[in-house]
Design a protein around this motif. Structure first.
Motif, PDB file in Angstrom:
ATOM      1  N   ARG A  23       0.840  -1.199   0.000  1.00 32.60           N
ATOM      2  CA  ARG A  23       0.000   0.000   0.000  1.00 32.60           C
ATOM      3  C   ARG A  23       0.878   1.253   0.000  1.00 32.60           C
ATOM      4  O   ARG A  23       1.894   1.309   0.694  1.00 32.60           O
ATOM      5  N   GLN A  24       0.456   2.242  -0.752  1.00 33.53           N
ATOM      6  CA  GLN A  24       1.099   3.553  -0.745  1.00 33.53           C
ATOM      7  C   GLN A  24       0.494   4.364   0.398  1.00 33.53           C
ATOM      8  O   GLN A  24      -0.698   4.661   0.391  1.00 33.53           O
ATOM      9  N   CYS A  25       1.326   4.709   1.377  1.00 35.15           N
ATOM     10  CA  CYS A  25       0.813   5.334   2.598  1.00 35.15           C
ATOM     11  C   CYS A  25       1.435   6.699   2.848  1.00 35.15           C
ATOM     12  O   CYS A  25       2.586   6.953   2.488  1.00 35.15           O
ATOM     13  N   ARG A  26       0.671   7.550   3.489  1.00 33.41           N
ATOM     14  CA  ARG A  26       1.186   8.771   4.087  1.00 33.41           C
ATOM     15  C   ARG A  26       1.400   8.490   5.573  1.00 33.41           C
ATOM     16  O   ARG A  26       0.826   7.553   6.125  1.00 33.41           O
ATOM     17  N   ALA A  27       2.231   9.338   6.215  1.00 32.31           N
ATOM     18  CA  ALA A  27       2.453   9.189   7.656  1.00 32.31           C
ATOM     19  C   ALA A  27       1.702  10.272   8.411  1.00 32.31           C
ATOM     20  O   ALA A  27       1.551  11.395   7.918  1.00 32.31           O
ATOM     21  N   ARG A  28       1.234   9.948   9.593  1.00 30.22           N
ATOM     22  CA  ARG A  28       0.568  10.916  10.441  1.00 30.22           C
ATOM     23  C   ARG A  28       1.519  12.082  10.751  1.00 30.22           C
ATOM     24  O   ARG A  28       2.725  11.889  10.931  1.00 30.22           O
ATOM     25  N   GLY A  29       0.970  13.288  10.820  1.00 31.59           N
ATOM     26  CA  GLY A  29       1.775  14.462  11.124  1.00 31.59           C
ATOM     27  C   GLY A  29       2.435  14.413  12.481  1.00 31.59           C
ATOM     28  O   GLY A  29       3.429  15.094  12.726  1.00 31.59           O
ATOM     29  N   VAL A  30       1.932  13.579  13.356  1.00 37.84           N
ATOM     30  CA  VAL A  30       2.483  13.482  14.698  1.00 37.84           C
ATOM     31  C   VAL A  30       3.933  13.023  14.685  1.00 37.84           C
ATOM     32  O   VAL A  30       4.720  13.369  15.576  1.00 37.84           O
ATOM     33  N   PHE A  31       4.336  12.254  13.682  1.00 35.81           N
ATOM     34  CA  PHE A  31       5.726  11.798  13.601  1.00 35.81           C
ATOM     35  C   PHE A  31       6.674  12.985  13.496  1.00 35.81           C
ATOM     36  O   PHE A  31       7.718  13.029  14.140  1.00 35.81           O
ATOM     37  N   GLY A  51      -8.255   0.276  -1.787  1.00 37.94           N
ATOM     38  CA  GLY A  51      -7.596  -0.974  -2.149  1.00 37.94           C
ATOM     39  C   GLY A  51      -6.092  -0.945  -2.031  1.00 37.94           C
ATOM     40  O   GLY A  51      -5.472  -1.962  -1.718  1.00 37.94           O
ATOM     41  N   GLN A  52      -5.465   0.235  -2.271  1.00 36.62           N
ATOM     42  CA  GLN A  52      -4.003   0.262  -2.349  1.00 36.62           C
ATOM     43  C   GLN A  52      -3.366   1.406  -1.580  1.00 36.62           C
ATOM     44  O   GLN A  52      -2.174   1.668  -1.744  1.00 36.62           O
ATOM     45  N   GLU A  53      -4.126   2.110  -0.758  1.00 37.40           N
ATOM     46  CA  GLU A  53      -3.564   3.227  -0.019  1.00 37.40           C
ATOM     47  C   GLU A  53      -3.754   3.025   1.478  1.00 37.40           C
ATOM     48  O   GLU A  53      -4.428   2.087   1.918  1.00 37.40           O
ATOM     49  N   GLY A  54      -3.120   3.903   2.265  1.00 36.73           N
ATOM     50  CA  GLY A  54      -3.243   3.780   3.708  1.00 36.73           C
ATOM     51  C   GLY A  54      -2.546   4.917   4.421  1.00 36.73           C
ATOM     52  O   GLY A  54      -1.976   5.820   3.813  1.00 36.73           O
ATOM     53  N   VAL A  55      -2.567   4.852   5.753  1.00 37.48           N
ATOM     54  CA  VAL A  55      -1.930   5.849   6.613  1.00 37.48           C
ATOM     55  C   VAL A  55      -1.100   5.116   7.659  1.00 37.48           C
ATOM     56  O   VAL A  55      -1.601   4.206   8.332  1.00 37.48           O
ATOM     57  N   VAL A  56       0.179   5.505   7.787  1.00 34.61           N
ATOM     58  CA  VAL A  56       1.040   4.941   8.827  1.00 34.61           C
ATOM     59  C   VAL A  56       0.665   5.578  10.150  1.00 34.61           C
ATOM     60  O   VAL A  56       0.752   6.799  10.319  1.00 34.61           O
ATOM     61  N   GLU A  57       0.226   4.766  11.103  1.00 37.69           N
ATOM     62  CA  GLU A  57      -0.256   5.262  12.388  1.00 37.69           C
ATOM     63  C   GLU A  57       0.811   5.198  13.476  1.00 37.69           C
ATOM     64  O   GLU A  57       0.837   6.044  14.370  1.00 37.69           O
ATOM     65  N   GLU A  58       1.688   4.188  13.411  1.00 39.82           N
ATOM     66  CA  GLU A  58       2.620   3.969  14.521  1.00 39.82           C
ATOM     67  C   GLU A  58       3.875   3.266  14.015  1.00 39.82           C
ATOM     68  O   GLU A  58       3.804   2.356  13.173  1.00 39.82           O
ATOM     69  N   LEU A  59       5.034   3.709  14.514  1.00 38.02           N
ATOM     70  CA  LEU A  59       6.290   3.008  14.258  1.00 38.02           C
ATOM     71  C   LEU A  59       6.536   2.037  15.405  1.00 38.02           C
ATOM     72  O   LEU A  59       6.544   2.434  16.575  1.00 38.02           O
ATOM     73  N   LEU A  60       6.720   0.778  15.095  1.00 37.54           N
ATOM     74  CA  LEU A  60       7.038  -0.200  16.133  1.00 37.54           C
ATOM     75  C   LEU A  60       8.501  -0.062  16.539  1.00 37.54           C
ATOM     76  O   LEU A  60       9.322   0.454  15.773  1.00 37.54           O
ATOM     77  N   PRO A  61       8.862  -0.497  17.751  1.00 38.16           N
ATOM     78  CA  PRO A  61      10.246  -0.305  18.226  1.00 38.16           C
ATOM     79  C   PRO A  61      11.269  -0.889  17.260  1.00 38.16           C
ATOM     80  O   PRO A  61      11.099  -1.967  16.705  1.00 38.16           O
ATOM     81  N   ARG A  62      12.369  -0.133  17.059  1.00 39.38           N
ATOM     82  CA  ARG A  62      13.447  -0.560  16.165  1.00 39.38           C
ATOM     83  C   ARG A  62      14.497  -1.363  16.922  1.00 39.38           C
ATOM     84  O   ARG A  62      14.824  -1.046  18.066  1.00 39.38           O
ATOM     85  N   LYS A  63      15.062  -2.368  16.261  1.00 39.20           N
ATOM     86  CA  LYS A  63      16.177  -3.092  16.850  1.00 39.20           C
ATOM     87  C   LYS A  63      17.499  -2.404  16.544  1.00 39.20           C
ATOM     88  O   LYS A  63      18.470  -2.537  17.279  1.00 39.20           O
ATOM     89  N   ASN A  64      17.549  -1.656  15.421  1.00 41.59           N
ATOM     90  CA  ASN A  64      18.730  -0.870  15.072  1.00 41.59           C
ATOM     91  C   ASN A  64      18.351   0.145  14.005  1.00 41.59           C
ATOM     92  O   ASN A  64      17.239   0.122  13.463  1.00 41.59           O
ATOM     93  N   GLU A  65      19.277   1.037  13.727  1.00 41.50           N
ATOM     94  CA  GLU A  65      19.055   2.079  12.726  1.00 41.50           C
ATOM     95  C   GLU A  65      20.392   2.421  12.077  1.00 41.50           C
ATOM     96  O   GLU A  65      21.378   2.689  12.770  1.00 41.50           O
ATOM     97  N   LEU A  66      20.447   2.389  10.760  1.00 38.38           N
ATOM     98  CA  LEU A  66      21.658   2.742  10.029  1.00 38.38           C
ATOM     99  C   LEU A  66      21.507   4.127   9.415  1.00 38.38           C
ATOM    100  O   LEU A  66      20.407   4.539   9.036  1.00 38.38           O
ATOM    101  N   VAL A  67      22.638   4.817   9.294  1.00 36.08           N
ATOM    102  CA  VAL A  67      22.651   6.132   8.649  1.00 36.08           C
ATOM    103  C   VAL A  67      22.894   5.988   7.155  1.00 36.08           C
ATOM    104  O   VAL A  67      22.285   6.683   6.344  1.00 36.08           O
TER     105      VAL A  67
END
Length: 293
Positions: A23-31, A51-67
């Motif tokens: 799905r092609q999603c936008r993210a909530r402005g709260v992020f 059918g193919q769109e959505g909204v990202v509501e929450e980021l689940l906890p990350r195990k790591n993050e790369l730059v």
């Protein structure tokens, strides 16, 4: 609410894969207000719209993050080398392992094109020193199918960063593992925007159930910017193990008296080639530090 993984992020749109559906999603402005930036690899909770769109509501906890590349939740880095065409390059492998260890990631080493060897035992000889250091390693021939099942098992259920120079057979390997992917040679790098007129973005490929890969070119072009000399030794598993027997704390294993690492290289208890690579990298680290100051 359903959950998925962000496989691609372009111009404020996040492509969230949930099973076979993307799905092609936008993210909530709260992020934005919270200073959070969704990344490729993020596990998210989303709301489906149509059918193919959505909204990202929450980021689940990350195990790591790369730059570099900007990526979250990488389980392992698969360092891919060919035995021939191009020839196996142990110095580049050691350079990439430094980057993987620096990021505290697991590393898997895969040798491709073993059908080009007269004796496949040569592939095991390439890999054995790394296996002895605790790295998982496998060899594979996409031409004959040998080793494919073992590589499949090493990737299964994980998000893997696929690293290696062009020509080593990354796309061919992925097509063998997931025939429906239909990648053409060089397609992964083109999707990462290194072509002349392409969009710059990273993209995760789902190769089978619960199993994803992403090209990670940063591991193949390692620069030592920002690294302190003592950290380098910690990124060489064999050197770090021997270093505990050095006479002086803070030994850089170059010309110091009572250095157990140098003695080990001279006595053959560790690879003299690996030690030579370490000294070369140490010079680069020192030079990069001098430029910073």
């Amino acid at each position: 609410m359903p959950e998925g993984i962000i496989t691609k992020a372009i111009s404020g749109f996040y492509y969230v894969q949930d099973g076979d559906v993307v799905r092609q999603c936008r993210a909530r402005g709260v992020f934005k207000k919270q200073g959070l930036n969704p990344l490729v690899g993020d596990r998210v909770v989303y709301t489906a719209i149509g059918g193919q769109e959505g909204v990202v509501e929450e980021l689940l906890p990350r195990k790591n993050e790369l730059v570099r590349p900007p990526l979250a939740n990488l389980d392992q880095c698969v360092l891919t080398f060919s035995v021939r065409e191009p020839d196996f390059n142990p110095k580049l492998l050691d350079r990439m392992l430094v980057q993987v260890e620096r990021e505290s990631l697991s590393a898997v080493i895969v040798l491709t094109k073993v059908d080009l060897l007269q004796d496949k035992q040569d592939a095991d000889r390439f890999l054995q020193p790394y296996r002895e250091m605790g790295y998982q390693a496998a060899w594979v021939s996409t031409a004959t199918g040998e080793g494919v099942e073992q590589v499949h098992d090493l990737l299964a259920g994980k998000l893997s960063g696929l690293a290696g120079n062009s020509g080593v057979g990354k796309s061919t390997l992925l097509n063998t593992l997931a025939p429906g992917l239909n990648l053409t040679i060089g397609e992964i790098s083109q999707k990462l925007g290194r072509g002349k007129h392409t969009t710059r973005h990273s993209e995760i490929f789902r190769i089978f159930e619960g199993t994803f890969v992403i090209d990670t070119p940063g591991f193949a072009t390692l620069e030592f910017a920002g690294m302190e000399p003592p950290i380098l030794a910690q990124c060489f598993r064999d050197i770090w193990e021997l270093s505990h027997d050095c006479k002086y704390r803070g030994c850089l294993h170059a010309s110091e008296d009572g250095c157990a690492v140098r003695a080990g290289a001279e006595a053959g208890t560790m690879s003299s080639a690996r030690y030579a690579h370490y000294l070369e990298f140490l010079g680069e680290v020192k030079e990069a530090k001098e430029r910073r100051y």
